[in-house]
Scaffold this active site. Structure first.
Site: not given
Ligand code: SAH
Length: 227
Positions: A75
């Site tokens: 993000s």
């Molecule tokens: N907080 C992260 C942002 C990653 S983007 C950072 O700081 O890098 C969002 C993430 O949510 C992705 O890795 C995606 O695989 C995950 N995601 C999407 N749907 C999800 C679900 N149902 N349960 C767990 N993770 C999920």
């Protein structure tokens, strides 16, 4: 904080990722309205360049989202700071936080500087494994990870004082609301992928939930099931 200091010392003075470059990002976040000094300090201390691929390290202190593989993104720092600030700004002390969507692990590492214990779930196993290795290398010990569909939350350790969701569902999952402690907050982007998403904040009260809308945002979609 000792943990944070160690992180800074280990990676100081390496060109694009120098302390000055990081301070510039922190100043920008302050200019954009982030007020919580502990949150700003955490952004200063956590080496974001270690949460992206080496080829992107030189862009790690720009205020933008970056790809982390598997179609996912780390993000934008402003959004990480905004969500963290919102989570911490309620009336209760925030000790235990659940994150849904570990991704690179950056948001969890920021939270780990500010609260006692972070629980984070991720549905893509290789991302989870990479994040685990990063925390180990950085000496961050207060994050517990799980490979799972986070729309169910993580009931074993509930209730949480705060829940941060970093992927957008079309509607707020009930399980997450149920796993909030009284006075606790859920910060979550809601809306269809590709459409308008709104960052919402739910605070659990004696008779239900208070809902506030924070920002228009653009997150990857929350997807059911694990891979
Ligand atoms: N907080 C992260 C942002 C990653 S983007 C950072 O700081 O890098 C969002 C993430 O949510 C992705 O890795 C995606 O695989 C995950 N995601 C999407 N749907 C999800 C679900 N149902 N349960 C767990 N993770 C999920």
């Amino acid at each position: 904080m000792l943990k944070a200091t160690n992180m800074t010392v280990n990676h100081r003075g390496i060109g694009m990722t120098s302390q000055r470059t990081r301070d510039r990002l922190v100043n920008r976040l302050r200019d954009e309205g982030i007020k919580n000094t502990s949150v700003l300090q955490a952004v200063r201390d956590v080496p974001r360049h270690l949460f992206v691929d080496e080829a992107l390290a030189s862009r790690a202190y720009e205020d933008t989202a970056l790809p982390i593989g598997h179609g996912q993104t780390i993000s934008q720092p402003f959004i990480v700071a905004r969500m963290t600030e919102a989570l911490l700004s309620g009336g209760i002390q925030i000790k235990k936080v659940l994150e849904v969507g570990t991704g690179s692990g950056y948001q969890a590492a920021i939270l780990a500087q500010l609260v006692e214990k972070v629980f984070s779930v991720e549905r893509i196993e290789p991302l989870l494994q990479q994040a685990r290795e990063r925390f180990f290398k950085l000496g961050v010990r207060n994050i517990r990870l799980k490979h799972s569909d986070g729309s169910w939350g993580w009931p074993d350790y509930a209730p949480y004082d705060g829940i941060i969701v970093t992927a957008a569902p079309e509607a707020v999952p009930n399980d997450l609301l149920e796993q909030l402690a009284l006075g606790g907050r859920l910060v979550i982007p809601v809306g269809a992928s590709g459409g308008v998403q709104i960052l919402k904040m739910y605070t659990r009260t004696n008779d239900g939930y208070e809902i506030e809308e924070l920002n228009a945002v653009s997150f990857v979609p929350m997807i059911k099931g694990g891979v």
